[in-house]
Scaffold this motif. Structure first.
Motif, short mmCIF file in Angstrom:
data_model
loop_
_atom_site.label_atom_id
_atom_site.label_comp_id
_atom_site.label_asym_id
_atom_site.label_seq_id
_atom_site.Cartn_x
_atom_site.Cartn_y
_atom_site.Cartn_z
N GLU A 1 37.06 34.91 37.49
CA GLU A 1 38.48 34.58 37.35
C GLU A 1 39.20 35.52 36.37
O GLU A 1 40.33 35.95 36.62
N GLN B 1 42.49 37.79 37.21
CA GLN B 1 43.79 37.68 36.53
C GLN B 1 44.24 39.02 35.95
O GLN B 1 45.42 39.36 35.99
N ARG C 1 45.58 41.13 38.75
CA ARG C 1 46.89 40.61 39.17
C ARG C 1 48.02 41.19 38.32
O ARG C 1 49.12 41.43 38.78
#
Ligand SMILES: Cc1cc2nc3c(=O)[nH]c(=O)nc-3n(C[C@H](O)[C@H](O)[C@H](O)COP(=O)(O)OP(=O)(O)OC[C@H]3O[C@@H](n4cnc5c(N)ncnc54)[C@H](O)[C@@H]3O)c2cc1C
Length: 392
Positions: free
Chosen positions: A26, A30, A33
């Motif tokens: 994760e 992130q 992103r």
């Protein structure tokens, strides 16, 4: 795209999508992103995860750890990774020198270098450009003189991406100055920890440390680290550059950008209501989406027409189109954010004020100006298309 989206491809797409959803950590997701340069650790860790699945180099032949996927499967794979917010792996080993080593290298070079490239543990950088040899690459002057079983290397490279991370550099060097510029060049693999190698950072306008100067002062390199034949380096250099341009079609990144843009537009309010209801913005996005679809089909056509090696002109064409798309997408990302895009955040800096989607926007807008420069500028690509595609 519907015609090629067969049930088999749909099943493959789902398999890759589920893998990314289940395996991509994760925190890495992130960070991707946000849109900053990817860190060494994120590239290394994600490549290792892909390697455990046998998927770190799908474009390599199976004999060297690749897959037997079709060009369409490889394209779908790259796109699914990008849409799942996976970071792009470091291209220098997997896309650039890896194929050179398994095509032209000795058995010893293959055994020594390919495993570390495949599992992400060994980082490479590209020592082509010099202060007076960029577009006119064959003018390079870094010299390598043979002394017994070694070369002694002296000179300087510039704009060397990720040299601060690299364990190895693949370098174009001059081994003979007597004939034509192209005929006296060789390709050497140099350990970055050899005495006499110095890396000096260049900070780009996005305030990132991505590129470097690399200096060589009496650097001793074993002659076994020569790729192929001495003075035949121009041939390997061109082979690598065409792979670089095809890999630089930037389709997965552009799809990732488009998704980011649509997500952001869906979440933001403008002066006159939700941005998703702004007809001008909607038509700007639709135009880019159409160009993206055309780019995707063009790449697919080129990959399937020519199996593993697209022509030089085709590689140049998709590099230009991909670079333009990336630049326009990052411009629109900034336009959509308006004043929120103005601060230049650096990775890890406090970006807790303003819009959450704004963190990497300006940084990416600035660094994207370089995509039409590296791997050969747009002007140089136009000349290749004119000469080798149109025979002008
Ligand atoms: C962010 C970034 C990362 C890079 N990473 C690497 C790397 O990892 N390894 C590496 O080796 N290099 C790398 N480069 C260097 C890159 O390949 C060169 O910058 C590029 O080839 C252009 O060379 P130059 O900068 O010397 O510009 P020049 O060649 O001096 O060109 C200046 C201008 O003149 C134009 N021009 C030059 N010759 C012609 C011609 N014959 N016809 C028409 N127009 C011409 C060019 O298009 C350009 O607009 C990187 C560059 C950047 C910006």
């Amino acid at each position: 795209m519907d015609a090629i989206d067969t049930p088999r491809i749909q099943a493959f797409r789902r398999e890759v999508r589920d893998f990314v959803a289940g395996q991509l950590p994760e925190a890495i997701k992130q960070r991707t992103r946000q849109g900053f340069h990817v860190s060494k650790e994120d590239m290394r860790d994600w490549t290792a995860i892909l390697h455990r699945q046998g998927w770190s180099a799908p474009h390599w032949p199976t004999a060297y750890g690749g897959t037997d996927w079709s060009p369409l499967q490889r394209m779908v794979f790259d796109i699914e990774l990008a849409l799942g917010w996976a970071p792009a792996p470091s291209p220098f080993g997997l896309h650039l020198i890896g194929p050179v080593i398994y095509t032209f290298g000795t058995e010893q070079q293959k055994q020594r270098y390919l495993p570390g490239i495949l599992d992400g543990s060994q980082f490479w950088c590209q020592g082509y450009s010099e202060p007076n040899a960029g577009s006119d690459l064959a003018s390079l002057r870094t010299s390598a003189r043979r002394h017994g079983d070694r070369y002694i290397v002296n000179g300087q490279k510039i704009w060397t991406s990720q040299a601060q991370y690299a364990d190895m550099i693949f370098c174009l060097v001059r081994t003979d100055g007597s004939g034509s510029k192209q005929s006296g060049i060789s390709m050497l693999l140099i350990d970055m920890n050899t005495p006499g190698v110095t890396v000096r950072p260049i900070i780009t306008q996005d305030m990132s440390h991505y590129v470097n100067e690399v200096f060589f002062e009496d650097v001793e390199v074993p002659a076994d680290n020569l790729i192929g034949e001495e003075n035949a380096g121009w041939r390997y250099a061109k082979f690598l550059l065409e792979n670089e341009r095809t890999a630089s079609a930037y389709l997965p990144q552009a799809k990732q950008d488009m998704n980011r843009l649509r997500e952001m537009i869906g979440a933001l309010e403008g002066e006159h209501g939700p941005l998703s209801e702004d007809p001008v913005l909607d038509s700007q996005c639709a135009e880019l989406e159409l160009e993206l679809a055309a780019h995707e089909m063009t790449i697919y056509r080129i990959l399937t027409d020519n199996a593993r090696s697209p022509s030089a002109a085709a590689a140049s064409m998709i590099k230009i189109r991909g670079a333009r798309l990336q630049q326009r997408l990052s411009s629109l990302w900034n336009e959509v954010l308006g004043v929120h895009a103005l601060p230049l955040f650096t990775p890890g800096a406090d970006s807790s004020y303003g819009e959450p989607g704004a963190a990497g926007a300006m940084s990416q807008f600035l660094i994207r100006r370089a995509v039409s420069i590296y791997g050969g500028t747009n002007e140089i690509q136009h000349s290749i298309i004119a000469k080798r595609g149109l025979h002008l």
